[in-house]
Scaffold this motif. Sequence first.
Motif, short mmCIF file in Angstrom:
data_model
loop_
_atom_site.label_atom_id
_atom_site.label_comp_id
_atom_site.label_asym_id
_atom_site.label_seq_id
_atom_site.Cartn_x
_atom_site.Cartn_y
_atom_site.Cartn_z
N TYR A 133 44.01 35.64 42.22
CA TYR A 133 42.65 36.50 41.93
C TYR A 133 42.45 37.74 43.11
O TYR A 133 41.51 38.42 42.66
CB TYR A 133 41.55 35.65 41.66
N ALA A 137 42.67 38.08 37.45
CA ALA A 137 41.96 36.74 37.15
C ALA A 137 42.89 35.65 37.05
O ALA A 137 44.11 35.60 36.69
CB ALA A 137 41.32 36.69 35.28
N CYS A 185 29.11 34.08 44.28
CA CYS A 185 28.57 34.61 42.77
C CYS A 185 27.30 33.96 42.21
O CYS A 185 26.54 34.72 41.49
CB CYS A 185 29.78 34.59 41.91
N LEU A 217 36.57 40.20 45.90
CA LEU A 217 35.53 40.25 45.30
C LEU A 217 35.10 41.64 45.08
O LEU A 217 34.59 42.08 44.03
CB LEU A 217 34.12 39.78 46.08
N TYR A 220 37.02 42.70 41.91
CA TYR A 220 36.59 42.31 40.45
C TYR A 220 35.98 43.42 39.82
O TYR A 220 35.14 43.98 40.07
CB TYR A 220 35.36 40.86 41.05
N ARG A 221 36.30 43.31 38.60
CA ARG A 221 35.83 44.25 37.59
C ARG A 221 35.47 43.60 36.23
O ARG A 221 35.51 44.15 35.06
CB ARG A 221 36.93 45.21 37.27
N GLY A 222 35.01 42.21 36.24
CA GLY A 222 34.51 41.71 34.99
C GLY A 222 33.23 41.86 34.66
O GLY A 222 32.45 42.76 35.21
N TYR A 229 32.84 34.53 35.77
CA TYR A 229 33.18 34.26 37.10
C TYR A 229 34.22 32.78 37.16
O TYR A 229 34.86 32.89 38.17
CB TYR A 229 31.65 34.05 38.04
N TYR A 232 37.71 33.82 36.53
CA TYR A 232 38.38 34.68 37.33
C TYR A 232 38.76 34.37 38.65
O TYR A 232 39.68 34.31 39.25
CB TYR A 232 37.41 36.19 37.50
N PHE A 233 37.79 33.43 39.31
CA PHE A 233 37.87 32.77 40.54
C PHE A 233 37.96 31.14 40.61
O PHE A 233 38.40 31.05 41.73
CB PHE A 233 36.75 33.29 41.52
#
Length: 345
Positions: A133, A137, A185, A217, A220-222, A229, A232-233
Amino acid sequence: MKGFTIVTPDENIREALTDKINNLTKPKGSLGTLEELALQIGMIQQTLSPTLQHPQNIIFAADHGIVDEGVSLSPKEVTWQQLSNFLHGGAGVNFLCRQHGFELKIVDAGVDYELPYEQGIINKKVRKGTRNYLHEAAMTEEEMERCIEYGAEAVRNCHAEGTNVISFGEMGIGNTSSSSMWMTCFTDIPLEACVGAGSGLNHAGIRHKYEVLKQALENYRGDGSTLDYIRYFGGLEMVMAIGAMLQAAELKMVILVDGFIMTNCILAASKLYPQVLAYAIFGHQGDETGHKLILDSMHAKPLLNLGLRLGEGTGAICSYPIVDSAVRMLNEMDNFAHASITKYF
């Protein structure tokens, strides 16, 4: 994604439970946390005489792509090697399960190795470890949904076997990194405060781990949703634990929460279904950096503080005798009226 029907325990029984606890042959409140636990378990089971039946500990295991970035002192092959140790009864969780009468189940959520399923490991492998990640993702939505369902299925099987109290453990080199990402998050606690030594990193190693996670972090583009979250992580074993916890709550089982990783799992689960926390008993405060912070953020009161940081469900199982004592208090202590003792509070 699979849905769950989780209800907060009915409050109508609270007064009767409180009255029973207060009229046991002791000064009111003198058994402290045991009284709090007795009330919680009575509320969960909706009875004045709760029971604990066939305790089980499920270990979910998987590998993590982020390990490629050197965030763990241990290489990823330790994941499958430790599963072999579980099978042979030589791990920390094994002696604790034997001591406290827990049945142990081991579930392969995504270990990057061909495991000996014929020896008793439950094969629910979604893929051979998550993606890294730092760059993408960890899992797809479909993979996340399968993990939720597989975790729920594992608990349904335990429930069908008569279990009403359950704990969860994990095995996955790199999963303290994923837990740290979920923690920051879901709580807004700064990432640096969430990152610790894991399996034994020194100061320089912790700093490197933090820098890698900080970059992940930033990359991240979610959409910033709870589910995004999580996928993705997260780790495959961690997402299965979320599904397991939610299913346990739906089935009105007592959930014993283990250490840093499992605390982050029930935190994530509570972001989807806040009611799950009514079924959770926090077994211990572990020695991993950030565990006290996340427990405090959830207003959780852990039963033990023994400096543990092994995982596997060990801290949750260690706490079980205290939970058992609370139930025995409610069922085995006499009351003032029957014992012909004047109330002395």
